[in-house]
Design an enzyme around this catalytic site. Structure first.
Site, PDB file in Angstrom:
ATOM      1  N   ALA A  59    -104.659  -6.786  27.261  1.00  0.00           N
ATOM      2  CA  ALA A  59    -103.928  -7.838  26.545  1.00  0.00           C
ATOM      3  C   ALA A  59    -102.572  -8.161  27.174  1.00  0.00           C
ATOM      4  O   ALA A  59    -101.518  -7.983  26.551  1.00  0.00           O
ATOM      5  CB  ALA A  59    -103.757  -7.452  25.075  1.00  0.00           C
ATOM      6  N   LYS A  60    -102.634  -8.628  28.427  1.00  0.00           N
ATOM      7  CA  LYS A  60    -101.411  -9.029  29.149  1.00  0.00           C
ATOM      8  C   LYS A  60    -100.389  -7.902  29.258  1.00  0.00           C
ATOM      9  O   LYS A  60     -99.188  -8.123  29.287  1.00  0.00           O
ATOM     10  CB  LYS A  60    -100.763 -10.248  28.480  1.00  0.00           C
ATOM     11  CG  LYS A  60    -101.637 -11.498  28.496  1.00  0.00           C
ATOM     12  CD  LYS A  60    -100.929 -12.680  27.859  1.00  0.00           C
ATOM     13  CE  LYS A  60    -101.794 -13.924  27.924  1.00  0.00           C
ATOM     14  NZ  LYS A  60    -101.124 -15.096  27.299  1.00  0.00           N
ATOM     15  N   GLY A  61    -100.895  -6.672  29.302  1.00  0.00           N
ATOM     16  CA  GLY A  61    -100.014  -5.524  29.460  1.00  0.00           C
ATOM     17  C   GLY A  61     -99.512  -4.934  28.159  1.00  0.00           C
ATOM     18  O   GLY A  61     -98.904  -3.855  28.146  1.00  0.00           O
ATOM     19  N   LEU A  62     -99.775  -5.605  27.043  1.00  0.00           N
ATOM     20  CA  LEU A  62     -99.280  -5.118  25.747  1.00  0.00           C
ATOM     21  C   LEU A  62     -99.876  -3.760  25.393  1.00  0.00           C
ATOM     22  O   LEU A  62     -99.219  -2.928  24.755  1.00  0.00           O
ATOM     23  CB  LEU A  62     -99.603  -6.129  24.644  1.00  0.00           C
ATOM     24  CG  LEU A  62     -98.882  -7.480  24.740  1.00  0.00           C
ATOM     25  CD1 LEU A  62     -99.407  -8.437  23.677  1.00  0.00           C
ATOM     26  CD2 LEU A  62     -97.372  -7.294  24.587  1.00  0.00           C
ATOM     27  N   LEU A  63    -101.141  -3.521  25.806  1.00  0.00           N
ATOM     28  CA  LEU A  63    -101.801  -2.257  25.496  1.00  0.00           C
ATOM     29  C   LEU A  63    -101.588  -1.224  26.591  1.00  0.00           C
ATOM     30  O   LEU A  63    -102.242  -0.184  26.611  1.00  0.00           O
ATOM     31  CB  LEU A  63    -103.300  -2.497  25.261  1.00  0.00           C
ATOM     32  CG  LEU A  63    -103.622  -3.436  24.103  1.00  0.00           C
ATOM     33  CD1 LEU A  63    -105.122  -3.656  23.981  1.00  0.00           C
ATOM     34  CD2 LEU A  63    -103.051  -2.899  22.786  1.00  0.00           C
ATOM     35  N   GLY A 105    -108.788  -9.368  29.988  1.00  0.00           N
ATOM     36  CA  GLY A 105    -107.798  -9.159  28.930  1.00  0.00           C
ATOM     37  C   GLY A 105    -107.926  -7.850  28.191  1.00  0.00           C
ATOM     38  O   GLY A 105    -107.472  -7.730  27.053  1.00  0.00           O
ATOM     39  N   LYS A 160     -96.203  -2.562  27.566  1.00  0.00           N
ATOM     40  CA  LYS A 160     -95.262  -3.671  27.653  1.00  0.00           C
ATOM     41  C   LYS A 160     -94.683  -3.967  26.272  1.00  0.00           C
ATOM     42  O   LYS A 160     -95.338  -3.757  25.253  1.00  0.00           O
ATOM     43  CB  LYS A 160     -96.010  -4.907  28.178  1.00  0.00           C
ATOM     44  CG  LYS A 160     -95.145  -6.099  28.502  1.00  0.00           C
ATOM     45  CD  LYS A 160     -95.999  -7.223  29.094  1.00  0.00           C
ATOM     46  CE  LYS A 160     -95.172  -8.454  29.366  1.00  0.00           C
ATOM     47  NZ  LYS A 160     -96.010  -9.551  29.935  1.00  0.00           N
ATOM     48  N   TYR A 175    -108.277 -20.488  41.779  1.00  0.00           N
ATOM     49  CA  TYR A 175    -107.138 -19.588  41.892  1.00  0.00           C
ATOM     50  C   TYR A 175    -106.376 -19.855  43.189  1.00  0.00           C
ATOM     51  O   TYR A 175    -106.947 -19.802  44.282  1.00  0.00           O
ATOM     52  CB  TYR A 175    -107.576 -18.126  41.880  1.00  0.00           C
ATOM     53  CG  TYR A 175    -108.235 -17.652  40.597  1.00  0.00           C
ATOM     54  CD1 TYR A 175    -108.142 -18.373  39.402  1.00  0.00           C
ATOM     55  CD2 TYR A 175    -108.952 -16.466  40.574  1.00  0.00           C
ATOM     56  CE1 TYR A 175    -108.753 -17.920  38.243  1.00  0.00           C
ATOM     57  CE2 TYR A 175    -109.558 -16.003  39.416  1.00  0.00           C
ATOM     58  CZ  TYR A 175    -109.465 -16.738  38.260  1.00  0.00           C
ATOM     59  OH  TYR A 175    -110.080 -16.296  37.116  1.00  0.00           O
TER      60      TYR A 175
END
Length: 298
Positions: free
Chosen positions: A201-205, A198, A208, A51
């Site tokens: 889920a990349k902010g979807l939940l 996750g 987003k 990273y």
């Protein structure tokens, strides 16, 4: 904050922990965020040598120096940077792992790493050699425990059968329930803890805008989000419910979340104080869309 024991180790890890990959390279902002997390009960911080080309480990090491003995640090190894400075190659050899741990210890400003993880893995790796490297480092006291970060069932099975891993880090969420098919029950049965990434889920939940995710269409994602939204309240955020879904499975030790702001952290880590998901709510969330299944590496 509540805590759960990580697999066969003696480490008690906060149910929500800090995934450092998303940290900004502004050290003062990073330090403040990490200190807020610690004050709120987060005790596990997860990074990797790759990273930000090692700077992530350096920032974490500097930020936690005053309370190093009160936290658990996990980092990862296996991705070898190319001499050109562009990209990296997979290298799970004993020599590379042994050499890499010294660099991580220096960057983290510590004498030991609590959880050293293989950052990936394939079925064609020299798995016995890789395990020997981790066991050697454990005997030398440079690491306390070791694990792997992998979503591949065939690789996970080999480490379950051949090694003394304490953990597996894998992607798991309402939008990625693949681990339920082959891995979670196996790991639980063998007292191996699961650290999830996750979870939102990349902010979807977390609200987003819905987009395609894995094999799900944006409309599939939107249906799941709407179901979460139906159960949300003023003091019960969507991201909390998404994380609660993950933590509901007995195999899960902690949801590793990449916080970028104090507001995001506050919305996620207060789940222990909120109303937990009922069985009815859990079943309702599970029924919105059909779960995916692994097609490769099984």
């Amino acid at each position: 904050m509540k805590y759960r024991r990580l697999g066969n180790s003696d480490m008690e890890i906060s149910e929500v922990s800090f995934g450092c990959m998303s940290l900004e390279e502004d050290f003062e902002k990073t330090k403040e965020l990490i200190h807020v997390a610690f004050d709120k009960g987060i005790n596990y911080f997860d990074t990797a040598d790759i990273y930000q080309n090692g700077n992530n480990e350096e920032m974490l090491g500097k930020a936690v120096k005053s309370f190093r003995d009160k936290i658990i640090i996990g980092t990862k190894v296996g991705n070898q940077p190319r001499d050109t400075g562009e990209g990296w190659d997979w290298n799970p050899s004993k020599k590379y792992i042994i050499n890499s741990v010294e660099k991580s210890l220096t960057r983290l400003k510590t004498d030991y790493i609590d959880l050293y993880q293989l950052h990936g893995g394939t079925i064609d790796d020299p798995i016995e050699e890789t395990i020997d490297a981790f066991e050697t480092l454990k005997k030398e006291g440079k690491i306390r425990y070791y694990g792997i970060s992998s979503i591949r069932p065939n690789v996970i099975r080999e480490y379950v059968n051949q090694s003394n891993i304490s953990s597996v880090m894998m992607q798991y969420s309402l939008l990625d329930r693949r681990p339920e098919e082959y891995c979670l029950e196996l790991l639980s049965k063998n007292t191996i803890g699961v650290l999830t990434r996750g979870s939102i889920a990349k902010g979807l939940l977390a609200g987003k805008r819905a987009t395609e995710y894995l094999e799900y269409s944006s409309s599939d994602v939107d249906m799941v989000v709407e179901k979460l939204r139906e159960s949300s309240k003023e003091d019960r955020f969507m991201c909390q419910m998404a994380i609660q879904f993950v933590l509901n499975h007995k195999a899960i030790t902690s949801s590793v979340v990449g916080f970028r702001t104090k507001k995001q952290m506050e919305e996620c880590i207060t789940i222990s104080e909120r109303e937990v998901l009922s069985d009815k709510e859990l079943n309702s969330l599970k029924s919105v869309i059909s779960p995916l299944f692994y097609k490769n590496h099984i």
